[in-house]
Design a protein around this motif. Structure first.
Motif, PDB file in Angstrom:
ATOM      1  N   ALA A  60       0.811  -1.217   0.000  1.00  0.00           N
ATOM      2  CA  ALA A  60       0.000   0.000   0.000  1.00  0.00           C
ATOM      3  C   ALA A  60       0.849   1.274   0.000  1.00  0.00           C
ATOM      4  CB  ALA A  60      -0.998   0.017   1.151  1.00  0.00           C
TER       5      ALA A  60
ATOM      6  N   PRO B  75       4.830   0.457   4.889  1.00  0.00           N
ATOM      7  CA  PRO B  75       3.476   0.334   4.345  1.00  0.00           C
ATOM      8  C   PRO B  75       2.700   1.636   4.437  1.00  0.00           C
ATOM      9  CG  PRO B  75       3.747  -0.928   6.406  1.00  0.00           C
ATOM     10  CD  PRO B  75       5.098  -0.501   5.970  1.00  0.00           C
ATOM     11  N   GLY B  76       1.993   1.940   3.365  1.00  0.00           N
ATOM     12  CA  GLY B  76       1.103   3.094   3.381  1.00  0.00           C
ATOM     13  C   GLY B  76       1.786   4.431   3.192  1.00  0.00           C
ATOM     14  N   CYS B  77       3.101   4.459   2.983  1.00  0.00           N
ATOM     15  CA  CYS B  77       3.779   5.748   2.735  1.00  0.00           C
ATOM     16  C   CYS B  77       3.459   6.254   1.338  1.00  0.00           C
ATOM     17  CB  CYS B  77       5.296   5.587   2.844  1.00  0.00           C
ATOM     18  SG  CYS B  77       5.874   5.377   4.542  1.00  0.00           S
TER      19      CYS B  77
ATOM     20  N   ALA C  13       6.085   4.134   8.292  1.00  0.00           N
ATOM     21  CA  ALA C  13       4.801   3.731   7.708  1.00  0.00           C
ATOM     22  C   ALA C  13       3.934   4.968   7.560  1.00  0.00           C
ATOM     23  CB  ALA C  13       4.076   2.722   8.603  1.00  0.00           C
ATOM     24  N   GLN C  14       3.048   4.967   6.553  1.00  0.00           N
ATOM     25  CA  GLN C  14       1.991   5.971   6.428  1.00  0.00           C
ATOM     26  C   GLN C  14       2.510   7.410   6.513  1.00  0.00           C
ATOM     27  OE1 GLN C  14       0.521   3.637   9.570  1.00  0.00           O
ATOM     28  NE2 GLN C  14      -1.543   3.530   8.712  1.00  0.00           N
TER      29      GLN C  14
END
Lengths: 356, 356, 356
Positions: free
Chosen positions: C125, C142-144, C160-161
């Motif tokens: 993601a 994840p999510g970055c 992350a993110q």
């Protein structure tokens, strides 16, 4: 003003929540409303006696009231010792977000060795890393990231885009709002010869049951031991809880509050918004901190505390600022006056011994 | 210092923005620059008369100035009543983010019954849930989540990783920065016999047209009615707006400000950074709150207000803190002095009636 | 309390970190612990002499101590001039997050023309947009989201993110926590005839090497030039750094601090939590700002500064608030007293010329 597909009669609600009913038992509601203007077909409540007169004006079909206010009801009502609490429970019937269909979305990324209990949901773009364990009925909303070996208790709901770091433990029935970050590295740095060096944060975060964590709220992992949030704690949005803190059970903290590292906060505290709390201090059980308070030392006695200065029109405020800067000078002037008076009285005494 | 593939001549800019030109109409710019040192081939502006002398030194090829400063131009210029506003409009020509190619990314998750207007973009890892409706030309950046039945007006841009909760309504031409959370649960809890119980937040958030919402800013959904942000409001980063608030049109709020629940803020207010505003109060139109102000009561008259105490060197500050704690004692000492003086004068009067 | 699969002997640690060993060279540790109670098989440290007595009680197998405390060791020890710094380096051996397997996750979205150095990881993601460049060994959790043409230096880790906006530049070995937003639009708006108009923010953000950026922290892009964070800066969680700021090398800023636009902060400053700093000011090198300070003007001399008023029980605090509002009146009363005394002394002088 909310409408739902579900509708309930007064009689059904009275039975389900163990409340006394007043009025036509077939009165039917499909949602909730404010007391004024109210809405026919909806339910409201009266908690604050100041608004009692609104009972005569509301269009709500059912109102939850205290026993002492029952006589003022114009339509149907439910009688409850605590109408706000009873309202909270009834209103949950109309919450469209309370149910979900279990399943794992096509573009979620769930590690092969992650363990999911029965009835879990994992939304699109969510990520569950290796070794993570989810209890039954956990809801992992879209865009959430669950780190390695994290453990999440049954019935917990991560709304969306939340972060649960590696090895973090979350209890049962917790609610985590979007953008919350649980288990980022604590802010530990040691000064080396070439600048700051990171002190590894090898502890984790342990969160009890029935905890709510607001949007954008950050709870850092501990340096060696865990940062701990006890059962029933309620955290609003944009709160910072630094490494190694412990927040006592059932404490509620309003938005924009920051708590520095290694501070221990008692049980059942109520901490107003935008409060700052120093590191390495202790705050007793049942302490109330007023909004904007800055806490630098431990608080050993229950009670309410505050520190925010008064708001003033800008021109007055500038004068107050100037006077605060001159407080020492004012103290000095007062001392001079006192000493002159003492001297004057001394002289006078000398002049006039009869004055004694 | 920014360069773009687009270039414009002085004559083109003058015509496009209805401004008077001064100097060679073929002067060409490909971006913007600061006034000092400036850059040949770029455009700048002079708004603050304090920097007028920089007109003689800048290397900018075109400078936007007030009519009164036109005589000081060394090179080409554009004459505008408000150079900063004119600059804002011209600079938009060089903004690389103003255009995008419509389409839905391969790994976006768009619910089948979501409705997207013409020319929308949905980025990778973005999620649009069931029943959501997007107007024409909406940009949903990577990692955004749009909840069930949310409605987003035409031309609105969600940069990335923003959260728009279920049933939230966003107007047209809004701009939402990364990490913003619109429509998380309001912080409503009732104390039950075993601890806090969540009060369902069944309202939503309604946001007008032309609203900007900063990175990490949170706007909670209302308890029964909606939280409302009116047209043209500008919210900076990391702002908390609690449930049931209403923010009046064209009000601008700087970063790190928190507004507690059910507070109503007027139109055209300017609220400085790190301001705290209590719940259940009202603030009039056209109120200015200085940075760091803590507002506990309603403000009924327009004007500027502040409350932050002055910064001092730490050793002086510690003395001020001690003096603040002794303010009551100081007041008492002053009262003693006053009474001694009154008594002395009384005695004197008795001694010497001629003094009247 | 942390255990790892890696174990090390006293002799190995002494050699690897260039420290003097004391006690059995075969003493073996598999993780770290607090000094009290400590854990057999783990390593701890003693930095603060106040806790020296704990050396007699700890169950830790190895303790890092200052030379002067070596005689107090009951078991094995390592001798270091700065035990906390030595601990930070040793503890890194037990950090489970220091290593990762390179690769690009199946549902990451990496633009075709993005350039990734050797040994990068891109999590599920995560999104890397066109033109972005990553050095060797970059970890994109994840999510970055990495925006267009962003550049990220070798060895940097985005947990992350996190959001890295278009054209942002991040140095080497940086650490970015979840929810951090680097390069959102600066909060620049010009008042037009119909309300606020956005001033395009065409600068970017430039971040040096070895910078840490906390969870939820926001660093906005500059208006024309870049916002700059110099080497070695440490930013805690939920910090706001507005457009056009410059933060000097090795400055550390604690959580919930907000810095308004165009402010320049020196090198090696230490800024406590919940500090507010005005825009367009300068703060010298080596300035310490105490938690809760509000800074409205430039600070030209190194040293510590504060402004937060003292916390008091709520009833005392309400009196202090009332007294602050009456400070002007108090000043006035003091002036009256002083003038009465002057007059009294004047009269007395007239009466009694010998007093001179």
């Amino acid at each position: 003003m909310t409408m739902s597909e579900n509708t309930y009669t007064l009689a059904e609600l009275a039975q389900r929540f163990g409340l006394q009913a007043s009025g036509d038992p077939q009165t039917r509601v499909d949602g909730v409303c404010s007391l004024l203007p109210g809405r026919a077909g909806a339910l409201s409540f009266l908690s604050n006696p100041r608004y009692r007169a609104q009972l005569a004006q509301t269009q709500a079909s059912i109102v939850i009231v205290k026993p002492g206010d029952a006589a003022e009801l114009r339509g149907a009502g439910l009688i409850a010792a605590d109408p706000y609490l009873a309202y909270a429970r009834v209103a949950a019937l109309f919450d469209p977000e309370r149910e979900f269909a279990p399943g794992i979305s096509a573009n979620a990324a769930v590690a092969q060795d992650a363990q999911l209990g029965e009835g879990c949901y994992v939304g699109p773009a969510a990520v569950i890393e290796a070794g993570a364990t989810l209890g039954a009925g956990v809801y992992v909303g879209p865009g959430c990231v669950i780190g390695r070996d994290a453990r999440i208790g049954a019935g917990t709901r991560l709304v969306a885009q939340a972060h649960v770091g590696a090895r973090v433990q979350l209890g049962e029935r917790c609610l985590v709002q979007p953008g919350a970050v649980i288990g980022a590295r604590g802010f530990g740095n040691a000064l080396g010869p070439k600048g700051w060096e990171a002190v590894p944060q090898l502890g984790s975060v342990r969160i009890g049951n029935d905890v709510e964590i607001g949007a954008g709220t950050c709870i850092d992992r501990g340096t060696i031991e865990d940062t701990v949030i006890e059962d029933g704690v309620r955290l609003d949005n944009l709160i910072q809880i630094a490494h190694n803190c412990r927040i006592g059970a059932h404490t509620a903290i309003a938005a924009c509050t920051g708590i520095a590292g290694s501070t221990v906060i008692g049980r059942r505290c109520m901490i107003g918004g935008a409060v700052g709390i120093n590191g390495h201090i202790e705050i007793s059980d049942d302490v109330i901190l007023l909004a904007g308070a800055m806490v630098t030392n431990s608080i050993k006695e229950r009670g309410a505390y505050g520190s925010a200065p008064p708001l003033e029109p800008a021109q007055d405020w500038r004068k107050t600022v100037a006077r605060l800067r001159r407080l020492g000078r004012m103290d000095e002037r007062l001392r001079v006056v006192e000493s002159q008076l003492r001297e004057a009285q001394g002289n006078k005494s000398n002049d006039d011994p009869d004055s004694f």
